[in-house]
Design a protein around this motif. Structure first.
Motif, PDB file in Angstrom:
ATOM      1  N   UNK A  25       0.812  -1.221   0.000  1.00 40.33           N
ATOM      2  CA  UNK A  25       0.000   0.000   0.000  1.00 40.33           C
ATOM      3  C   UNK A  25       0.850   1.277   0.000  1.00 40.33           C
ATOM      4  N   UNK A  26       2.059   1.223   0.546  1.00 42.23           N
ATOM      5  CA  UNK A  26       2.909   2.419   0.572  1.00 42.23           C
ATOM      6  C   UNK A  26       3.839   2.525  -0.633  1.00 42.23           C
ATOM      7  N   UNK A  27       4.026   1.427  -1.358  1.00 39.37           N
ATOM      8  CA  UNK A  27       4.979   1.406  -2.466  1.00 39.37           C
ATOM      9  C   UNK A  27       4.716   2.466  -3.540  1.00 39.37           C
ATOM     10  N   UNK A  28       3.493   2.632  -4.042  1.00 37.46           N
ATOM     11  CA  UNK A  28       3.284   3.663  -5.077  1.00 37.46           C
ATOM     12  C   UNK A  28       3.642   5.073  -4.609  1.00 37.46           C
ATOM     13  N   UNK A  38       4.448   6.340 -10.991  1.00 39.23           N
ATOM     14  CA  UNK A  38       3.908   5.090 -10.469  1.00 39.23           C
ATOM     15  C   UNK A  38       2.382   5.112 -10.409  1.00 39.23           C
ATOM     16  N   UNK A  39       1.740   4.084 -10.990  1.00 39.08           N
ATOM     17  CA  UNK A  39       0.288   3.986 -10.873  1.00 39.08           C
ATOM     18  C   UNK A  39      -0.106   3.539  -9.461  1.00 39.08           C
ATOM     19  N   UNK A  40      -1.343   3.779  -9.094  1.00 42.56           N
ATOM     20  CA  UNK A  40      -1.831   3.308  -7.807  1.00 42.56           C
ATOM     21  C   UNK A  40      -1.802   1.786  -7.769  1.00 42.56           C
ATOM     22  N   UNK A  41      -1.661   1.239  -6.587  1.00 44.19           N
ATOM     23  CA  UNK A  41      -1.600  -0.210  -6.432  1.00 44.19           C
ATOM     24  C   UNK A  41      -2.873  -0.866  -6.953  1.00 44.19           C
ATOM     25  N   UNK A  49       5.137  -6.753  -5.729  1.00 40.16           N
ATOM     26  CA  UNK A  49       5.932  -5.524  -5.595  1.00 40.16           C
ATOM     27  C   UNK A  49       7.159  -5.526  -6.494  1.00 40.16           C
ATOM     28  N   UNK A  50       7.827  -6.651  -6.581  1.00 44.03           N
ATOM     29  CA  UNK A  50       9.034  -6.725  -7.384  1.00 44.03           C
ATOM     30  C   UNK A  50       8.746  -6.438  -8.853  1.00 44.03           C
ATOM     31  N   UNK A  51       7.710  -7.044  -9.390  1.00 41.19           N
ATOM     32  CA  UNK A  51       7.349  -6.806 -10.792  1.00 41.19           C
ATOM     33  C   UNK A  51       6.890  -5.368 -11.003  1.00 41.19           C
ATOM     34  N   UNK A  52       6.226  -4.815 -10.021  1.00 36.35           N
ATOM     35  CA  UNK A  52       5.762  -3.430 -10.093  1.00 36.35           C
ATOM     36  C   UNK A  52       6.961  -2.485 -10.244  1.00 36.35           C
ATOM     37  N   UNK A  53       7.955  -2.643  -9.372  1.00 37.40           N
ATOM     38  CA  UNK A  53       9.138  -1.778  -9.415  1.00 37.40           C
ATOM     39  C   UNK A  53       9.930  -2.027 -10.700  1.00 37.40           C
ATOM     40  N   UNK A  54      10.112  -3.272 -11.070  1.00 33.80           N
ATOM     41  CA  UNK A  54      10.852  -3.600 -12.300  1.00 33.80           C
ATOM     42  C   UNK A  54      10.214  -2.942 -13.519  1.00 33.80           C
TER      43      UNK A  54
END
Length: 119
Positions: A25-28, A38-41, A49-54
């Motif tokens: 929830x805090x990553x974006x 960064x799009x919203x979660x 999370x890993x694929x999101x950041x990559x």
């Protein structure tokens, strides 16, 4: 820049750091504070999370990744990432070269400038 670190390695280090120091929830929000688009979660359905950041880092070149890694170190504090950045060598000011300063203890060359402001 003394590049001992490849872009893919740096992407991995940044990804690991963001994955381990944030919740889903805090990553974006953290990514946006670091300057990433960064799009919203809730809008992400491509994996964890890993694929999101990559996915966010995929198009970044080495210089952009180095700047981002420095922001991660400043904002989140990562000794591992900082140690890797130290291998890249000193970081100077950006811009055009202006002056060469001789600070040795021995003899110095005689350099005469007609215009010291404009070199």
């Amino acid at each position: 820049m003394n590049t001992l670190l490849r872009p893919e390695q740096l992407r991995g280090l940044i990804t690991d750091e963001l994955e381990s120091t944030t919740t889903w929830h805090t990553l974006p929000g953290v990514c946006r504070r670091l300057g990433l688009d960064a799009p919203d979660a809730a809008d992400w359905n491509g994996g964890g999370k890993s694929k999101y950041v990559r996915a966010l880092l995929e198009d970044h070149e080495l210089t952009e990744l180095v700047d981002l890694a420095r922001k991660v170190v400043e904002q989140l504090g990562s000794q591992r990432l900082e140690d890797q950045l130290d291998q890249l060598g000193p970081r100077g000011a950006s811009g055009e070269f202006r002056n060469l300063i001789f600070a040795g203890t021995g003899p110095k060359p005689e350099v005469l400038l007609d215009d010291s402001v404009g070199n």
